[in-house]
Design an enzyme around this catalytic site. Sequence first.
Site, PDB file in Angstrom:
ATOM      1  N   ASP A  10     -57.779  22.176  35.460  1.00 56.70           N
ATOM      2  CA  ASP A  10     -57.518  22.664  36.819  1.00 56.70           C
ATOM      3  C   ASP A  10     -58.866  22.816  37.524  1.00 56.70           C
ATOM      4  OD1 ASP A  10     -56.095  23.733  39.080  1.00 56.70           O
ATOM      5  OD2 ASP A  10     -56.688  25.743  38.471  1.00 56.70           O
ATOM      6  N   SER A  11     -58.793  22.987  38.836  1.00 54.83           N
ATOM      7  CA  SER A  11     -60.037  23.205  39.577  1.00 54.83           C
ATOM      8  C   SER A  11     -60.585  24.620  39.349  1.00 54.83           C
ATOM      9  CB  SER A  11     -59.787  22.976  41.074  1.00 54.83           C
ATOM     10  OG  SER A  11     -58.721  23.801  41.499  1.00 54.83           O
ATOM     11  N   CYS A  72     -52.949  21.155  37.893  1.00 56.26           N
ATOM     12  CA  CYS A  72     -53.412  21.340  39.271  1.00 56.26           C
ATOM     13  C   CYS A  72     -52.522  20.468  40.152  1.00 56.26           C
ATOM     14  CB  CYS A  72     -54.876  20.905  39.381  1.00 56.26           C
ATOM     15  SG  CYS A  72     -55.535  20.946  41.049  1.00 56.26           S
ATOM     16  N   GLU A 149     -58.898  33.413  43.561  1.00 58.33           N
ATOM     17  CA  GLU A 149     -60.150  33.268  42.808  1.00 58.33           C
ATOM     18  C   GLU A 149     -61.006  34.542  42.924  1.00 58.33           C
ATOM     19  OE1 GLU A 149     -61.591  30.669  40.891  1.00 58.33           O
ATOM     20  OE2 GLU A 149     -59.647  29.671  40.892  1.00 58.33           O
ATOM     21  N   CYS A 184     -48.709  25.095  43.933  1.00 60.80           N
ATOM     22  CA  CYS A 184     -50.136  25.200  43.649  1.00 60.80           C
ATOM     23  C   CYS A 184     -50.221  26.127  42.447  1.00 60.80           C
ATOM     24  CB  CYS A 184     -50.859  25.803  44.852  1.00 60.80           C
ATOM     25  SG  CYS A 184     -52.582  26.230  44.508  1.00 60.80           S
ATOM     26  N   HIS A 186     -52.338  28.086  41.469  1.00 63.29           N
ATOM     27  CA  HIS A 186     -52.898  29.421  41.722  1.00 63.29           C
ATOM     28  C   HIS A 186     -51.830  30.414  42.196  1.00 63.29           C
ATOM     29  CE1 HIS A 186     -56.787  27.476  41.420  1.00 63.29           C
ATOM     30  NE2 HIS A 186     -57.409  28.623  41.636  1.00 63.29           N
TER      31      HIS A 186
HETATM   32  N1  DGL Z   1     -54.864  24.866  41.545  1.00 63.40           N
HETATM   33  C1  DGL Z   1     -54.912  23.926  42.635  1.00 63.40           C
HETATM   34  C2  DGL Z   1     -53.524  23.367  42.881  1.00 63.40           C
HETATM   35  O1  DGL Z   1     -52.628  23.551  42.095  1.00 63.40           O
HETATM   36  C3  DGL Z   1     -55.454  24.472  43.913  1.00 63.40           C
HETATM   37  C4  DGL Z   1     -56.863  24.988  43.886  1.00 63.40           C
HETATM   38  C5  DGL Z   1     -57.824  24.155  44.696  1.00 63.40           C
HETATM   39  O2  DGL Z   1     -57.644  23.957  45.912  1.00 63.40           O
HETATM   40  O3  DGL Z   1     -58.766  23.683  44.071  1.00 63.40           O
HETATM   41  O4  DGL Z   1     -53.304  22.733  43.883  1.00 63.40           O
END
Ligand code: DGL
Length: 291
Positions: A10-11, A72, A149, A184, A186
């Site tokens: 993931d990011s 992600c 975050e 997403c 997150h």
């Molecule tokens: N976790 C990423 C997603 O599921 C979003 C976070 C980011 O923008 O890097 O889209």
Amino acid sequence: MILPRIGVFDSGVGGLTVLKAMAEQLPAHYSYFGDTARLPYGTKSAETVARYAIGATRFLEAQNIDLLVIACNTATALAFPLIQEAAHVPVVGVVEPGAAMVAEVSKTRSAIVIATEATVSSHAYRDALHRHGLTAHEKACPLFVPLVEEGWIEHPVTEQVARIYLGEALQQAPEQADVLVLACTHYPLIAPLLRRIAPGHMQIVDSAESTARAVKKMIGEDSFCHPERSEAAVATERSRRVPIDLKMLPAEHRTFRFYVTDSVDKFKRLATRFLGRQVDHVEHVDLENRG
Ligand code: DGL
């Protein structure tokens, strides 16, 4: 028993929601890569996200993984075919399992999808839901990722932002929409807050649980046991892996390694909070300057 080695990418910390769901169902050696230095992906172009995602894929493949989970939505929505093409192991994304789950629970066949700017622009969810016979209203919520975050999970600012985003989405979406899709990884971290704000009749669905199911199915179908690898090789490899006792999980047969591209301390703090247990062993990696 030789366990499958699963790479999770993931990011940032969002993919931990998918990791947690998988670890609850599946004994494995997990390697988690969070590209925290280059987050957010959700505001970047498809080319940039694909380049970053392929770099992460190469790194996780070097950890000898058997299977890669793109935890992600942005990377899955923008770059899944390119990642699949670049990878030498099977790849699972989060969009298709998420859409399948929405199709299972929606009675009105209409959903509101909240996601990053990039995921919304790609219309990956709209298209995946159409394939399941559903219509989707998509809404970008770009402030959620930085708030998560920052660890502002139950915070008045996050609540205010959520009220504005959901208010706008509900105003524009068809009235019959009965599912709110957290598209997403997150967003499940603020699910309790979103639950309080969303209308009571709407179900909230995220892709963590359904992705875990997809991975389990894939592992069941394929043999990841590698009987040809010698016990000595397996023992050496095991000794390099650091077991973490996440109490609520049966601890045996699950090991975790974490890699991040930015602050180790910040990740430890957030991961400990999100996984509900101490996360001590996190390594910093610098993908930009690797040979
Ligand atoms: N976790 C990423 C997603 O599921 C979003 C976070 C980011 O923008 O890097 O889209």
